[in-house]
Design an enzyme around this catalytic site. Structure first.
Site, PDB file in Angstrom:
ATOM      1  CG  ASP A  45      -2.162  -2.469   7.067  1.00  0.00           C
ATOM      2  OD1 ASP A  45      -3.287  -2.458   7.613  1.00  0.00           O
ATOM      3  OD2 ASP A  45      -1.827  -1.644   6.196  1.00  0.00           O
TER       4      ASP A  45
ATOM      5  CE  LYS B  46      -9.921  -0.114   3.502  1.00  0.00           C
ATOM      6  NZ  LYS B  46      -9.650   0.764   2.412  1.00  0.00           N
TER       7      LYS B  46
ATOM      8  CD1 TRP C 294      -2.685   1.575   0.463  1.00  0.00           C
ATOM      9  CD2 TRP C 294      -2.094   1.825   2.615  1.00  0.00           C
ATOM     10  NE1 TRP C 294      -3.460   2.584   0.995  1.00  0.00           N
ATOM     11  CE2 TRP C 294      -3.105   2.760   2.314  1.00  0.00           C
ATOM     12  CE3 TRP C 294      -1.579   1.794   3.912  1.00  0.00           C
ATOM     13  CZ2 TRP C 294      -3.610   3.656   3.260  1.00  0.00           C
ATOM     14  CZ3 TRP C 294      -2.071   2.676   4.845  1.00  0.00           C
ATOM     15  CH2 TRP C 294      -3.073   3.590   4.515  1.00  0.00           C
TER      16      TRP C 294
HETATM   17  C1  LMR Z   1      -6.886   1.960  -0.651  1.00  0.00           C
HETATM   18  O1  LMR Z   1      -5.829   1.341  -0.675  1.00  0.00           O
HETATM   19  O2  LMR Z   1      -7.484   2.337  -1.675  1.00  0.00           O
HETATM   20  C2  LMR Z   1      -7.524   2.269   0.674  1.00  0.00           C
HETATM   21  O3  LMR Z   1      -6.800   1.697   1.695  1.00  0.00           O
HETATM   22  C3  LMR Z   1      -7.802   3.712   0.857  1.00  0.00           C
HETATM   23  C4  LMR Z   1      -6.567   4.505   1.169  1.00  0.00           C
HETATM   24  O4  LMR Z   1      -6.548   5.155   2.221  1.00  0.00           O
HETATM   25  O5  LMR Z   1      -5.620   4.490   0.393  1.00  0.00           O
END
Ligand code: LMR
Length: 392
Positions: free
Chosen positions: A207, A242, A126
Site C-alpha cells: 500500500d 496525499k 489502516w
Molecule cells: C486516513 O487514514 O486517515 C486516510 O487514509 C483517510 C482514509 O480514507 O481513511
C-alpha cells in the site's frame, strides 16, 4: 416484501470518517482536528498544489470532451506511475488506473482471491485494510508489527509471524510511512522481509499512499524497488490522494509484477474486475496527475512543494516531542522523531482520547493516532497541555 430488509443489521460507522465529520460539526472555535489523513499547511488549510492548479488551468483551455477513459484508465498516468515507483520501465508489468489507493487495493484483493485465501495484515494497520480484504473474501491473519509500549517496530516478531505464514498467502506491507504508527523498517530489514516472502512464497501487496512524505520520492520507493530487484511477484496500490492532494478526485493506480509471461493475462483480469465494478475510472484528476508528472516544470514545482510539506511535518515532530518532554519530563517522546509521514501514536487510552475530544475539542482517532500536520505553532501548546491533563 418489507421483511426482506429485516436481515440487515446496523453496521458501525467508519471510525476515521465519522470522527472527521463529528469534528467538522463541532462549533467550538478552538477545536483541533488531528483525525483524517489530509495534509494541512501551517494555517491548517488543506488547499490544492500549485502545480495541480496550473495543470487544471491548462486542461480547462484544452479539453474538448468528457469522453470515457478506457477501462484501464489513462495510459500516460500508468506509465508515469511505473517510473515514479520503480525508477524505470519494468519488464512484465501490468497496471491499471483505479479509484484512489482504496480502489487499487480492492481490485488487487479481488484479483488475488483467485489464487489465495489468507491475507496477513500488520498489527496495527489502516482500519480499512480489514474491510477491503474481508469483503474480497479473505481470511485475515494479523502479524505483530508495532510495539506501542516500546514505541518501536516489533521486527523479530513480525518476521517470526511471516515465517509461519501459509504459503501463497498475501502480505500487506506499507511501502513507506506506516499508517497508523509512522514506524517503517530500515532498508536492511525490508530485505530480510523480502527474503522471507520469497522463501515462504508469499505475495507482497504494497500500500503506497504516502510516497514522498517520509524522506522523498526516491528514498521512499526503496523498499518496493528492493523487492522488485529480487524478482518477487508483487502488487502495489498507489494513491495520489496525499502526495498530489487529489483526495476527492479518487486517483490511484494498481501495479503488478506477476512474473515473466503473466502480465497480459493478469491485466485482462484487472480490466474485467474494473469493468464489472465501475466500468472506467475518473478522467479529470487522471489528466491532472499525468500532466504534473510528465511536464518537467510542473513536476519540479510539485516536488518543491512536496519537500516543503515533508519538512514542515518533520519540524512539527521535533517541536511537538520537545514540548511534550518539557511538560512531561518522565516520559519518552523521542520516538516521534523516528516516525515518518503524517501519523504517529500517542499512548492514550480510549477514554483519554474521548476526554480530549469532549473537554478540549481535540479530535484524534480512538486508537490515539494523530495527524501531525494538524498541529501548528498556535495550537501545539493547547494540545500538549490537554494531553498532560488527561494523562495525570
Ligand atoms: C486516513 O487514514 O486517515 C486516510 O487514509 C483517510 C482514509 O480514507 O481513511
Amino acid at each position: 416484501m418489507q421483511e426482506f430488509f429485516s436481515r440487515y443489521d446496523h453496521l458501525s460507522q467508519d471510525p476515521i470518517f465519522s470522527l472527521s465529520s463529528q469534528s467538522a460539526k463541532d462549533t467550538r472555535p478552538n477545536k483541533i482536528d488531528l483525525t483524517m489523513g489530509i495534509y494541512k499547511d501551517a494555517s491548517l488549510k488543506s488547499g490544492i498544489f500549485k502545480s495541480i492548479k496550473e495543470a487544471e488551468k491548462r486542461l480547462l483551455e484544452q479539453e474538448s470532451n468528457k469522453d470515457y477513459l478506457p477501462i484501464g484508465g489513462l495510459e500516460e498516468l500508468i506509465h508515469q506511475t511505473e517510473l515514479l515507483v520503480f525508477g524505470k520501465r519494468m519488464e512484465g508489468l501490468a497496471g491499471i488506473q483505479t479509484l484512489g489507493g482504496t480502489g487499487a487495493l480492492r481490485i488487487g484483493a479481488d484479483l488475488l482471491k483467485a489464487g489465495s485465501s489468507v491475507v496477513y495484515l500488520p498489527k496495527p494497520t489502516w482500519v480499512n485494510h480489514h474491510k477491503i480484504f474481508t469483503y474480497a473474501g479473505f481470511k485475515i491473519q494479523e502479524c505483530a508489527y508495532y510495539d506501542r509500549g516500546a514505541h518501536s517496530l516489533s521486527f523479530d516478531a513480525f518476521c517470526a509471524d511471516l515465517e509461519q505464514a501459509v504459503e501463497q498467502s498475501v502480505v500487506v506491507l506499507h511501502g513507506c510511512c506506516h499508517n497508523p504508527s509512522g514506524m517503517d523498517p530500515t532498508l536492511d530489514q525490508w530485505k530480510i522481509i523480502a527474503q522471507i516472502c520469497q522463501k515462504r512464497r508469499l505475495i507482497p501487496f504494497f500500500d503506497l499512499a504516502y510516497l514522498g512524505f517520509g524522506s522523498g520520492i526516491e528514498a521512499d520507493g526503496e523498499a518496493i524497488r528492493s523487492f522488485a530487484q529480487m524478482g518477487l511477484p508483487l502488487l502495489v496500490a498507489v494513491s495520489y490522494s496525499k502526495n498530489l492532494g487529489l483526495y476527492g478526485e479518487r486517483i490511484g493506480v494498481l501495479l503488478a509484477l506477476p512474473g515473466a509471461g503473466f502480465a497480459e493475462n493478469v491485466r485482462s483480469h484487472m480490466l474485467a474486475l474494473a469493468r464489472a465494478s465501475y466500468s472506467n475510472p475518473p478522467r479529470h484528476g487522471a489528466l491532472l496527475a499525468a500532466s504534473v508528472l510528465s511536464d518537467s516544470q510542473l513536476r519540479s514545482d510539485w516536488i518543491t512543494e512536496l519537500d516543503g510539506m515533508r519538512e514542515r511535518m518533520q519540524g512539527l515532530r521535533k517541536d511537538f516531542a520537545q514540548a511534550l518532554k518539557v511538560s512531561m519530563p518522565s516520559q519518552d517522546f523521542q520516538y516521534l522523531h523516528r516516525c515518518r509521514g503524517m501519523f504517529s501514536y500517542l499512548n492514550l487510552e480510549v477514554d483519554q482520547v474521548s476526554r480530549l475530544r469532549e473537554v478540549n475539542g481535540i479530535y484524534l482517532t480512538g486508537t490515539g493516532r494523530i495527524n501531525i500536520s494538524g498541529l501548528n505553532s498556535s495550537n501545539m501548546s493547547d494540545v500538549v497541555q490537554a494531553i498532560e491533563k488527561v494523562i495525570k
